[in-house]
Design a protein around this motif. Structure first.
Motif, short mmCIF file in Angstrom:
data_model
loop_
_atom_site.label_atom_id
_atom_site.label_comp_id
_atom_site.label_asym_id
_atom_site.label_seq_id
_atom_site.Cartn_x
_atom_site.Cartn_y
_atom_site.Cartn_z
N VAL A 85 37.73 -2.03 92.58
CA VAL A 85 37.26 -2.00 91.35
C VAL A 85 36.26 -1.07 90.74
N ARG A 89 36.65 1.96 88.15
CA ARG A 89 35.62 1.92 87.05
C ARG A 89 35.02 3.36 86.96
N THR A 176 38.53 -5.85 85.97
CA THR A 176 38.05 -4.62 85.37
C THR A 176 37.74 -4.96 83.72
N ALA A 240 34.11 -1.32 81.12
CA ALA A 240 34.18 0.07 81.45
C ALA A 240 33.34 0.90 80.28
#
Length: 250
Positions: A85, A89, A176, A240
Protein backbone atom coordinates in the motif's frame (compact mmCIF):
# COMPACT_ATOMS: atom_id res chain seq x y z
CA UNK A 1 -30.85 -7.60 -21.67
CA UNK A 2 -30.73 -8.71 -18.07
CA UNK A 3 -27.61 -10.08 -16.46
CA UNK A 4 -28.01 -12.60 -13.65
CA UNK A 5 -25.32 -13.40 -11.16
CA UNK A 6 -25.43 -16.74 -9.37
CA UNK A 7 -22.87 -18.36 -7.10
CA UNK A 8 -20.96 -21.35 -8.49
CA UNK A 9 -18.44 -23.76 -7.14
CA UNK A 10 -16.91 -25.23 -10.33
CA UNK A 11 -13.30 -26.32 -9.88
CA UNK A 12 -10.67 -24.19 -11.65
CA UNK A 13 -8.55 -27.24 -12.36
CA UNK A 14 -10.29 -28.74 -15.41
CA UNK A 15 -7.85 -30.40 -17.81
CA UNK A 16 -6.42 -28.39 -20.66
CA UNK A 17 -6.57 -31.33 -23.03
CA UNK A 18 -10.33 -31.48 -22.62
CA UNK A 19 -10.50 -27.80 -23.43
CA UNK A 20 -8.63 -28.17 -26.69
CA UNK A 21 -11.15 -30.73 -27.97
CA UNK A 22 -14.38 -29.27 -26.64
CA UNK A 23 -14.10 -25.51 -26.15
CA UNK A 24 -14.78 -23.10 -28.97
CA UNK A 25 -14.02 -19.39 -28.69
CA UNK A 26 -17.11 -17.34 -28.12
CA UNK A 27 -17.70 -13.73 -27.29
CA UNK A 28 -20.32 -13.24 -24.64
CA UNK A 29 -21.88 -9.75 -24.67
CA UNK A 30 -22.22 -9.22 -20.92
CA UNK A 31 -23.17 -5.84 -19.60
CA UNK A 32 -22.47 -4.37 -16.19
CA UNK A 33 -23.26 -0.99 -14.75
CA UNK A 34 -21.20 0.69 -12.08
CA UNK A 35 -23.38 1.58 -9.14
CA UNK A 36 -23.28 5.35 -8.90
CA UNK A 37 -22.99 6.77 -5.42
CA UNK A 38 -24.57 9.96 -4.23
CA UNK A 39 -23.24 13.13 -5.96
CA UNK A 40 -20.46 13.44 -3.39
CA UNK A 41 -18.80 10.50 -1.71
CA UNK A 42 -18.26 12.25 1.58
CA UNK A 43 -18.40 9.31 3.94
CA UNK A 44 -15.27 7.77 5.37
CA UNK A 45 -14.58 4.32 4.00
CA UNK A 46 -14.10 2.52 7.27
CA UNK A 47 -11.79 -0.45 7.49
CA UNK A 48 -13.75 -3.44 8.77
CA UNK A 49 -11.88 -6.44 7.36
CA UNK A 50 -9.21 -8.34 9.26
CA UNK A 51 -6.68 -10.44 7.34
CA UNK A 52 -4.44 -13.20 8.67
CA UNK A 53 -2.03 -13.66 5.78
CA UNK A 54 -0.48 -17.11 5.45
CA UNK A 55 3.09 -17.76 4.36
CA UNK A 56 2.09 -18.03 0.70
CA UNK A 57 0.14 -14.76 0.93
CA UNK A 58 3.10 -12.96 2.50
CA UNK A 59 5.48 -14.22 -0.19
CA UNK A 60 3.12 -13.04 -2.94
CA UNK A 61 2.49 -9.67 -1.25
CA UNK A 62 6.18 -8.95 -0.69
CA UNK A 63 7.05 -10.05 -4.24
CA UNK A 64 4.50 -7.67 -5.76
CA UNK A 65 5.53 -4.86 -3.39
CA UNK A 66 9.18 -5.29 -4.37
CA UNK A 67 8.17 -5.26 -8.06
CA UNK A 68 6.30 -1.97 -7.60
CA UNK A 69 9.21 -0.45 -5.69
CA UNK A 70 11.66 -1.54 -8.39
CA UNK A 71 9.43 -0.08 -11.11
CA UNK A 72 9.12 3.27 -9.33
CA UNK A 73 12.63 3.43 -7.92
CA UNK A 74 11.06 4.41 -4.58
CA UNK A 75 11.88 2.05 -1.73
CA UNK A 76 10.29 1.70 1.71
CA UNK A 77 11.30 -0.27 4.76
CA UNK A 78 7.89 -1.77 5.48
CA UNK A 79 6.74 -5.35 5.05
CA UNK A 80 3.54 -7.21 4.24
CA UNK A 81 0.47 -5.55 2.78
CA UNK A 82 1.44 -2.29 4.45
CA UNK A 83 4.53 -2.18 2.24
CA UNK A 84 2.45 -2.76 -0.92
CA UNK A 85 0.00 0.00 0.00
CA UNK A 86 2.82 2.40 0.83
CA UNK A 87 4.48 1.66 -2.51
CA UNK A 88 1.24 2.43 -4.30
CA UNK A 89 0.60 5.56 -2.25
CA UNK A 90 4.04 7.00 -2.98
CA UNK A 91 3.56 6.28 -6.68
CA UNK A 92 0.22 8.11 -6.61
CA UNK A 93 1.91 11.17 -5.12
CA UNK A 94 5.03 11.20 -7.31
CA UNK A 95 3.52 10.41 -10.72
CA UNK A 96 0.61 11.67 -12.78
CA UNK A 97 -2.27 9.26 -13.60
CA UNK A 98 -0.82 8.10 -16.93
CA UNK A 99 2.59 7.47 -15.35
CA UNK A 100 0.95 5.59 -12.48
CA UNK A 101 -0.71 3.17 -14.90
CA UNK A 102 2.57 2.65 -16.76
CA UNK A 103 4.43 1.99 -13.52
CA UNK A 104 1.94 -0.69 -12.44
CA UNK A 105 2.09 -2.43 -15.83
CA UNK A 106 5.88 -2.40 -15.59
CA UNK A 107 5.68 -3.83 -12.05
CA UNK A 108 3.31 -6.61 -13.17
CA UNK A 109 5.69 -7.50 -16.00
CA UNK A 110 8.45 -7.80 -13.41
CA UNK A 111 6.28 -9.89 -11.10
CA UNK A 112 5.19 -12.40 -13.77
CA UNK A 113 8.02 -13.78 -15.97
CA UNK A 114 7.33 -13.37 -19.66
CA UNK A 115 7.92 -17.06 -20.57
CA UNK A 116 5.21 -18.09 -18.11
CA UNK A 117 2.79 -15.53 -19.53
CA UNK A 118 3.53 -16.76 -23.06
CA UNK A 119 2.98 -20.38 -22.03
CA UNK A 120 -0.36 -19.58 -20.41
CA UNK A 121 -1.51 -17.61 -23.44
CA UNK A 122 -0.51 -20.50 -25.73
CA UNK A 123 -2.28 -23.16 -23.67
CA UNK A 124 -5.37 -21.03 -22.98
CA UNK A 125 -6.42 -19.18 -26.13
CA UNK A 126 -9.55 -16.99 -25.81
CA UNK A 127 -12.55 -19.25 -25.20
CA UNK A 128 -15.37 -19.86 -22.76
CA UNK A 129 -13.15 -22.31 -20.92
CA UNK A 130 -10.30 -19.76 -20.64
CA UNK A 131 -12.60 -17.05 -19.29
CA UNK A 132 -14.06 -19.40 -16.71
CA UNK A 133 -10.61 -20.71 -15.81
CA UNK A 134 -9.18 -17.23 -15.23
CA UNK A 135 -12.18 -16.30 -13.10
CA UNK A 136 -11.81 -19.39 -10.93
CA UNK A 137 -8.02 -19.02 -10.74
CA UNK A 138 -8.38 -15.43 -9.53
CA UNK A 139 -10.65 -16.38 -6.66
CA UNK A 140 -8.30 -19.14 -5.50
CA UNK A 141 -4.89 -17.50 -5.86
CA UNK A 142 -5.44 -13.73 -5.58
CA UNK A 143 -7.61 -13.34 -2.49
CA UNK A 144 -4.48 -12.06 -0.70
CA UNK A 145 -4.53 -9.04 -3.01
CA UNK A 146 -8.22 -8.16 -3.33
CA UNK A 147 -9.86 -9.95 -0.41
CA UNK A 148 -12.50 -12.71 -0.37
CA UNK A 149 -14.13 -13.26 -3.75
CA UNK A 150 -16.28 -15.77 -5.57
CA UNK A 151 -17.15 -16.82 -9.10
CA UNK A 152 -20.54 -15.74 -10.40
CA UNK A 153 -22.49 -16.61 -13.48
CA UNK A 154 -23.46 -14.38 -16.37
CA UNK A 155 -26.21 -15.03 -18.85
CA UNK A 156 -26.58 -13.40 -22.24
CA UNK A 157 -28.57 -14.52 -25.29
CA UNK A 158 -29.40 -17.77 -23.54
CA UNK A 159 -25.74 -18.64 -22.90
CA UNK A 160 -24.35 -19.02 -19.39
CA UNK A 161 -20.76 -18.50 -18.32
CA UNK A 162 -18.98 -18.62 -14.97
CA UNK A 163 -16.75 -15.72 -15.97
CA UNK A 164 -17.37 -13.11 -13.26
CA UNK A 165 -15.26 -12.62 -10.14
CA UNK A 166 -17.24 -10.87 -7.41
CA UNK A 167 -14.92 -9.20 -4.91
CA UNK A 168 -16.97 -8.74 -1.76
CA UNK A 169 -14.91 -5.83 -0.39
CA UNK A 170 -11.71 -4.88 -2.14
CA UNK A 171 -8.76 -5.05 0.23
CA UNK A 172 -6.72 -2.57 -1.81
CA UNK A 173 -9.50 0.03 -1.94
CA UNK A 174 -10.26 -0.43 1.74
CA UNK A 175 -6.60 0.08 2.69
CA UNK A 176 -5.91 3.04 0.40
CA UNK A 177 -9.30 4.73 0.83
CA UNK A 178 -8.79 6.51 -2.49
CA UNK A 179 -10.84 6.33 -5.69
CA UNK A 180 -7.92 7.63 -7.76
CA UNK A 181 -5.58 4.90 -6.55
CA UNK A 182 -8.24 2.29 -7.31
CA UNK A 183 -8.64 3.44 -10.91
CA UNK A 184 -5.06 4.39 -11.78
CA UNK A 185 -3.09 1.80 -9.79
CA UNK A 186 -5.44 -1.18 -10.05
CA UNK A 187 -8.40 -1.09 -12.44
CA UNK A 188 -6.94 0.45 -15.60
CA UNK A 189 -3.44 -1.11 -15.58
CA UNK A 190 -4.84 -4.53 -14.60
CA UNK A 191 -7.30 -4.45 -17.50
CA UNK A 192 -4.47 -3.54 -19.89
CA UNK A 193 -2.01 -6.10 -18.52
CA UNK A 194 -4.46 -9.02 -18.58
CA UNK A 195 -5.56 -8.34 -22.15
CA UNK A 196 -2.04 -7.76 -23.46
CA UNK A 197 -0.62 -10.77 -21.63
CA UNK A 198 -3.38 -13.34 -22.13
CA UNK A 199 -5.43 -11.99 -25.02
CA UNK A 200 -8.59 -11.93 -22.89
CA UNK A 201 -10.31 -8.61 -22.15
CA UNK A 202 -11.56 -7.96 -18.64
CA UNK A 203 -13.76 -5.18 -17.36
CA UNK A 204 -13.34 -4.22 -13.71
CA UNK A 205 -16.44 -2.52 -12.32
CA UNK A 206 -15.90 -1.09 -8.82
CA UNK A 207 -18.74 -0.07 -6.56
CA UNK A 208 -17.48 2.82 -4.44
CA UNK A 209 -20.46 2.63 -2.11
CA UNK A 210 -19.67 -0.76 -0.57
CA UNK A 211 -16.14 -1.25 -1.99
CA UNK A 212 -17.12 -4.38 -3.90
CA UNK A 213 -15.96 -5.00 -7.46
CA UNK A 214 -16.84 -7.16 -10.46
CA UNK A 215 -14.14 -8.54 -12.75
CA UNK A 216 -15.90 -9.61 -15.94
CA UNK A 217 -13.63 -11.78 -18.09
CA UNK A 218 -14.46 -11.55 -21.78
CA UNK A 219 -15.96 -8.06 -21.63
CA UNK A 220 -14.16 -5.09 -23.14
CA UNK A 221 -13.91 -2.17 -20.70
CA UNK A 222 -15.36 1.18 -21.66
CA UNK A 223 -13.21 3.91 -23.15
CA UNK A 224 -11.68 5.94 -20.34
CA UNK A 225 -13.60 9.04 -21.34
CA UNK A 226 -16.88 7.16 -20.86
CA UNK A 227 -15.96 5.05 -17.82
CA UNK A 228 -18.08 6.05 -14.80
CA UNK A 229 -15.30 4.98 -12.42
CA UNK A 230 -13.13 7.85 -13.63
CA UNK A 231 -15.84 10.40 -12.95
CA UNK A 232 -16.30 9.66 -9.26
CA UNK A 233 -15.26 12.10 -6.54
CA UNK A 234 -13.04 10.65 -3.85
CA UNK A 235 -13.80 9.78 -0.24
CA UNK A 236 -13.84 12.59 2.28
CA UNK A 237 -10.90 11.16 4.20
CA UNK A 238 -8.86 10.10 1.17
CA UNK A 239 -5.42 9.08 2.39
CA UNK A 240 -3.60 9.78 -0.86
CA UNK A 241 -4.73 13.39 -1.39
CA UNK A 242 -4.09 12.93 -5.09
CA UNK A 243 -6.08 14.22 -8.08
CA UNK A 244 -7.64 11.79 -10.50
CA UNK A 245 -10.32 12.73 -13.04
CA UNK A 246 -12.02 14.76 -10.31
CA UNK A 247 -10.40 16.46 -7.33
CA UNK A 248 -10.30 14.40 -4.18
CA UNK A 249 -12.79 15.94 -1.78
CA UNK A 250 -10.14 16.01 0.93
Amino acid sequence: MDTKFLSHSRSPFSTLSHCRHTCKPVCTPIHAVLTRPSPNITQEARKTSVYNDRWFDLIAINHLSQSVQAATGLRNGMSGYESLVESARVASQKFNPIQQREVVIKALERAFPRPILYLIRTLLPPSKFAREYFAAFTTVFFAWLVGPCEVRESEADGRREMNIVHIKKCRFLEETNCVGMCTNLCKIPSQTFIKDSFGIPVNMVPNFEDMSCQMIFGQEPRDLIDDPALKQPCYKLCKAKQKHSMKCSS
